[in-house]
Design an enzyme around this catalytic site. Sequence first.
Site, PDB file in Angstrom:
ATOM      1  N   SER A 156       0.842  -1.206   0.000  1.00 29.36           N
ATOM      2  CA  SER A 156       0.000   0.000   0.000  1.00 29.36           C
ATOM      3  C   SER A 156       0.872   1.249   0.000  1.00 29.36           C
ATOM      4  CB  SER A 156      -0.897   0.029   1.244  1.00 29.36           C
ATOM      5  OG  SER A 156      -1.724  -1.108   1.285  1.00 29.36           O
ATOM      6  N   GLU A 239      -0.038  -3.102  14.144  1.00 26.68           N
ATOM      7  CA  GLU A 239      -0.939  -3.008  12.989  1.00 26.68           C
ATOM      8  C   GLU A 239      -2.336  -3.529  13.350  1.00 26.68           C
ATOM      9  OE1 GLU A 239       0.484  -5.084   9.526  1.00 26.68           O
ATOM     10  OE2 GLU A 239      -1.004  -4.138   8.218  1.00 26.68           O
TER      11      GLU A 239
END
Length: 377
Positions: A156, A239
Amino acid sequence: MDLDDPPEQREFRARLRAWLARTLPTLPPPPAPADWPARRAHDLRWQRTLYDAGYGELHWDASPTTRLIFLEETEAAGAPYVGANFVGLLHAGPTIAAEGTEAQRQRWLPPILRGEEVWCQGFSEPGAGSDLAALRTRARRDGDHYLVSGSKIWTSHAEVADWCELLVRTDPDAPRHRGISWLAMPMDAPGVTVRPLRTLAGSTEFAEVFLDDVPIPVGNRVGAENDGWRVTMVTLSFERGTAFVGEVVACRRVLRQLAATARENGRWDDPVVRRRLGRLNAEFRALWRLTQWNVSEAAATGGVPGVGGSVFKLRYSHARQDLYDTAADVLGPDALDLDSPWVLDRLSSLSYTIAAGTSQIQRTIVAERMLGLPRGR
Ligand SMILES: Cc1cc2nc3c(=O)[nH]c(=O)nc-3n(C[C@H](O)[C@H](O)[C@H](O)COP(=O)(O)OP(=O)(O)OC[C@H]3O[C@@H](n4cnc5c(N)ncnc54)[C@H](O)[C@@H]3O)c2cc1C
């Protein structure tokens, strides 16, 4: 745990709220969702605005209460979210803060906080997603550099990133979890090629990254050589455990908006719709309490979130999909209007049960590490 603001935090909340009310109207409008270079500039500018006002570090604030008030107030006011700064602010930065040397902290953390550098995450590879320890990108030592070759996928923000938290295999002969290292790779190093991938929603938010003898200084390794799996677990715990907390507040705002729309367009009269909205309300309230618990636990145990993050990630990603499915039901044909942000948000909600580790993997982690059930394989 006391869930109400302590008195000293009430003043902080009021001050932040007033600052947001003054500042947000002065911001330029957000760019088109698929325009990543413009989004990078927009997201960095917002981080710089926060930093200049003394709020730049609040994603990392050691006091869970301050951090959660910051997230609640910024979301409630409709402030920009971290966006392109997601990896740097929410998991690469915290990993370097927890595992890096003092010199590494000095080099990488201030530019993240000042909104000067964007990070991406080079973990997944073709053949190494859920089974991350199967990664094959190879780092060969050459004097004071590693020469890195291989490929990464689903990276990403790779197109607009300055740095990549990169997992490489430094000892191909060691057992698979023991031969890995965690490196900070400059995205403009020679030998790095980024090939954007287009998502279902039409955006090129992620990419394939090809690495051909990319020189990376040995000093860019965070943690010991071949100890990268342990550092990776720290990154993944951020995360899954704390990186999505702001998004829960955003989902609660979307839910309130949806309930108001249902009242206006008559869908509220359908008891099935009302029940779905009520269930989602209960779910997101519970998730917000769980985020409070995760952030408090992480602060109390040295700053790194524990396995509770997998419970959160599992429930949150499914609740988010339910939210946007319900939105389609409430909005009817309007939910198919391609110019409506609902379409993009609904399509992107599908990815949440995959990104940051699939639901199946989170269930296995919860079963084995939290409930102590026997290993399935
Ligand atoms: C929007 C998005 C953004 C992403 N961004 C990044 C990024 O920035 N950086 C990055 O490194 N990666 C990123 N990823 C990749 C993501 O982490 C992987 O897609 C994820 O880990 C799953 O790996 P995979 O796609 O290889 O699927 P696979 O591992 O091939 O899994 C396929 C299916 O098999 C199931 N499965 C596999 N093994 C098991 C098992 N042992 N037990 C039970 N079920 C199993 C999985 O749950 C899944 O349903 C992103 C993904 C998405 C969708």
